[in-house]
Scaffold this motif. Structure first.
Motif, PDB file in Angstrom:
ATOM      1  N   GLN A  68       0.838  -1.196   0.000  1.00  0.00           N
ATOM      2  CA  GLN A  68       0.000   0.000   0.000  1.00  0.00           C
ATOM      3  C   GLN A  68       0.877   1.252   0.000  1.00  0.00           C
ATOM      4  N   PRO A  69       0.374   2.348  -0.588  1.00  0.00           N
ATOM      5  CA  PRO A  69       1.129   3.613  -0.514  1.00  0.00           C
ATOM      6  C   PRO A  69       1.124   4.140   0.915  1.00  0.00           C
ATOM      7  N   MET A  70       2.307   4.518   1.393  1.00  0.00           N
ATOM      8  CA  MET A  70       2.442   4.991   2.760  1.00  0.00           C
ATOM      9  C   MET A  70       2.491   6.516   2.787  1.00  0.00           C
ATOM     10  N   PRO A  71       2.067   7.138   3.888  1.00  0.00           N
ATOM     11  CA  PRO A  71       2.137   8.605   3.970  1.00  0.00           C
ATOM     12  C   PRO A  71       3.587   9.087   3.954  1.00  0.00           C
ATOM     13  N   ASP A  72       3.846  10.149   3.198  1.00  0.00           N
ATOM     14  CA  ASP A  72       5.195  10.715   3.148  1.00  0.00           C
ATOM     15  C   ASP A  72       5.532  11.461   4.430  1.00  0.00           C
ATOM     16  N   ARG A  73       4.496  12.015   5.049  1.00  0.00           N
ATOM     17  CA  ARG A  73       4.697  12.798   6.265  1.00  0.00           C
ATOM     18  C   ARG A  73       3.724  12.312   7.334  1.00  0.00           C
ATOM     19  N   LEU A  74       4.177  12.354   8.566  1.00  0.00           N
ATOM     20  CA  LEU A  74       3.313  11.962   9.674  1.00  0.00           C
ATOM     21  C   LEU A  74       3.676  12.813  10.884  1.00  0.00           C
ATOM     22  N   ASP A  75       2.700  13.589  11.350  1.00  0.00           N
ATOM     23  CA  ASP A  75       2.936  14.466  12.496  1.00  0.00           C
ATOM     24  C   ASP A  75       2.548  13.819  13.809  1.00  0.00           C
ATOM     25  N   SER A  76       1.610  12.885  13.766  1.00  0.00           N
ATOM     26  CA  SER A  76       1.285  12.153  14.989  1.00  0.00           C
ATOM     27  C   SER A  76       0.785  10.760  14.646  1.00  0.00           C
ATOM     28  N   LEU A  77       1.099   9.848  15.536  1.00  0.00           N
ATOM     29  CA  LEU A  77       0.621   8.467  15.482  1.00  0.00           C
ATOM     30  C   LEU A  77      -0.182   8.242  16.743  1.00  0.00           C
ATOM     31  N   LEU A  78      -1.472   8.016  16.578  1.00  0.00           N
ATOM     32  CA  LEU A  78      -2.388   7.936  17.708  1.00  0.00           C
ATOM     33  C   LEU A  78      -2.903   6.506  17.858  1.00  0.00           C
ATOM     34  N   HIS A  79      -2.380   5.812  18.857  1.00  0.00           N
ATOM     35  CA  HIS A  79      -2.773   4.427  19.124  1.00  0.00           C
ATOM     36  C   HIS A  79      -4.001   4.424  20.035  1.00  0.00           C
ATOM     37  N   ASN A 104      -3.152  -4.969  21.802  1.00  0.00           N
ATOM     38  CA  ASN A 104      -2.945  -3.826  22.690  1.00  0.00           C
ATOM     39  C   ASN A 104      -1.485  -3.445  22.883  1.00  0.00           C
ATOM     40  N   LEU A 105      -0.559  -4.358  22.579  1.00  0.00           N
ATOM     41  CA  LEU A 105       0.851  -4.087  22.859  1.00  0.00           C
ATOM     42  C   LEU A 105       1.769  -4.351  21.672  1.00  0.00           C
ATOM     43  N   VAL A 106       1.742  -5.565  21.135  1.00  0.00           N
ATOM     44  CA  VAL A 106       2.684  -5.896  20.067  1.00  0.00           C
ATOM     45  C   VAL A 106       2.387  -5.094  18.803  1.00  0.00           C
ATOM     46  N   ALA A 107       1.123  -4.968  18.431  1.00  0.00           N
ATOM     47  CA  ALA A 107       0.769  -4.201  17.233  1.00  0.00           C
ATOM     48  C   ALA A 107       1.153  -2.726  17.355  1.00  0.00           C
ATOM     49  N   PRO A 108       0.874  -2.043  18.476  1.00  0.00           N
ATOM     50  CA  PRO A 108       1.356  -0.667  18.602  1.00  0.00           C
ATOM     51  C   PRO A 108       2.876  -0.547  18.491  1.00  0.00           C
ATOM     52  N   LEU A 114       7.404   0.882  12.309  1.00  0.00           N
ATOM     53  CA  LEU A 114       7.279   1.126  10.878  1.00  0.00           C
ATOM     54  C   LEU A 114       7.122   2.602  10.546  1.00  0.00           C
ATOM     55  N   MET A 115       6.579   3.380  11.462  1.00  0.00           N
ATOM     56  CA  MET A 115       6.313   4.790  11.191  1.00  0.00           C
ATOM     57  C   MET A 115       7.377   5.736  11.749  1.00  0.00           C
ATOM     58  N   LEU A 116       8.360   5.214  12.440  1.00  0.00           N
ATOM     59  CA  LEU A 116       9.372   6.096  13.043  1.00  0.00           C
ATOM     60  C   LEU A 116      10.121   6.956  12.030  1.00  0.00           C
ATOM     61  N   GLY A 124       7.627  14.396  15.158  1.00  0.00           N
ATOM     62  CA  GLY A 124       6.225  14.170  15.462  1.00  0.00           C
ATOM     63  C   GLY A 124       5.955  13.669  16.866  1.00  0.00           C
ATOM     64  N   HIS A 125       4.761  13.123  17.033  1.00  0.00           N
ATOM     65  CA  HIS A 125       4.237  12.795  18.358  1.00  0.00           C
ATOM     66  C   HIS A 125       3.586  11.417  18.304  1.00  0.00           C
ATOM     67  N   VAL A 126       3.890  10.583  19.284  1.00  0.00           N
ATOM     68  CA  VAL A 126       3.233   9.285  19.423  1.00  0.00           C
ATOM     69  C   VAL A 126       2.380   9.318  20.688  1.00  0.00           C
ATOM     70  N   VAL A 127       1.102   8.998  20.549  1.00  0.00           N
ATOM     71  CA  VAL A 127       0.191   8.963  21.687  1.00  0.00           C
ATOM     72  C   VAL A 127      -0.328   7.543  21.856  1.00  0.00           C
ATOM     73  N   PHE A 128      -0.151   7.014  23.055  1.00  0.00           N
ATOM     74  CA  PHE A 128      -0.680   5.695  23.398  1.00  0.00           C
ATOM     75  C   PHE A 128      -1.870   5.888  24.333  1.00  0.00           C
ATOM     76  N   VAL A 129      -3.059   5.508  23.888  1.00  0.00           N
ATOM     77  CA  VAL A 129      -4.212   5.537  24.778  1.00  0.00           C
ATOM     78  C   VAL A 129      -4.156   4.266  25.614  1.00  0.00           C
ATOM     79  N   ASN A 130      -3.798   4.435  26.860  1.00  0.00           N
ATOM     80  CA  ASN A 130      -3.627   3.333  27.783  1.00  0.00           C
ATOM     81  C   ASN A 130      -4.931   3.132  28.552  1.00  0.00           C
ATOM     82  N   SER A 131      -4.871   2.976  29.847  1.00  0.00           N
ATOM     83  CA  SER A 131      -6.051   2.708  30.667  1.00  0.00           C
ATOM     84  C   SER A 131      -5.654   2.832  32.127  1.00  0.00           C
TER      85      SER A 131
END
Length: 229
Positions: A68-79, A104-108, A114-116, A124-131
């Motif tokens: 699949q075509p991947m985004p050239d730019r990524l400002d945030s990755l929101l899990h 919940n863990l391995v896929a994030p 892959l997106m680093l 950019g910013h990585v956000v992990f919605v935890n609990s």
């Protein structure tokens, strides 16, 4: 406009995050588990793009993205996506453990890996919605809590590793939130579900946007959101 990759945009907190970002005109890349779901998401959020991969099968995410075509730019990755299945340790089978740990863990972790390159390039910013379960495990919650405790460790390690590259990392710990997942939890607990008692998904989404919108001179590492009622 900034570009955000969101998992779990189909419902609950993820849907609220996607809607708020879409309404303000940001570019969205939405992860869908299959082509049918991708079609639904692009119809709901006109102008958005999708990537198709199944978080329950993290070993195949890289393969899926290679087609699949991947985004050239990524400002945030929101899990935001996650699954839950309650039960006592004495009764949980490996399949239940694997399901929650994978999604919940391995896929994030794999998705972040892959997106680093894009995230480093944009600082950019990585956000992990935890609990809340990622901070304290209770009876019946062992598998889910283990996955979320692991997610906290992932976020903390990533933050130290990528600080020098300008990548910010935030963990968000919502309390009980009025989502389809919460309805399932109440059913498994044998309790009546009253959505009005719990946090609105929009409130958690607003907290997430606060973290990603913070000026570059600061970083929210951990953000706990609890019911105000």
């Amino acid at each position: 406009m900034p570009t955000h990759l969101i998992t779990g945009a189909g419902s609950g907190i993820g849907a609220s995050v996607a809607r708020l970002l879409h309404e303000r005109g940001d570019d969205l890349v939405l992860l869908a588990r299959d082509a049918g779901r991708a079609k639904e998401l692009t119809a709901r959020y006109p102008g958005s793009r999708t990537l198709v991969a199944d978080l329950a099968d993290p070993d195949r995410i890289s393969w899926a993205f290679s087609h699949q075509p991947m985004p050239d730019r990524l400002d945030s990755l929101l899990h935001v996506a996650g699954v839950v299945d309650l039960g006592p340790v004495a009764e949980l089978r490996p399949r239940t453990w694997h399901q929650q740990l994978n999604t919940n863990l391995v896929a994030p972790a794999e998705l972040t890996r892959l997106m680093l390159p894009q995230l480093r390039a944009s600082r950019g910013h990585v956000v992990f919605v935890n609990s809340g379960a990622g901070l304290r495990a209770r009876a019946q919650w062992s598998a889910y809590a283990a996955s979320k405790h692991g997610l906290k460790a992932l976020a903390d390690s990533l933050r130290e590793e990528e600080h020098g590259n300008g990548v910010r990392v935030t963990s968000v710990y919502p309390g009980r939130t009025a989502t389809p997942m919460q309805a399932k939890v109440h059913s498994q607990e044998g309790k009546e579900y009253e959505p009005s008692r719990w946090i609105s998904p929009d409130s958690v989404a607003t907290a997430i946007l606060t973290a990603i919108d913070l000026p570059r001179d600061a970083e929210i590492n951990d953000l706990t959101v609890r019911p105000g009622r």
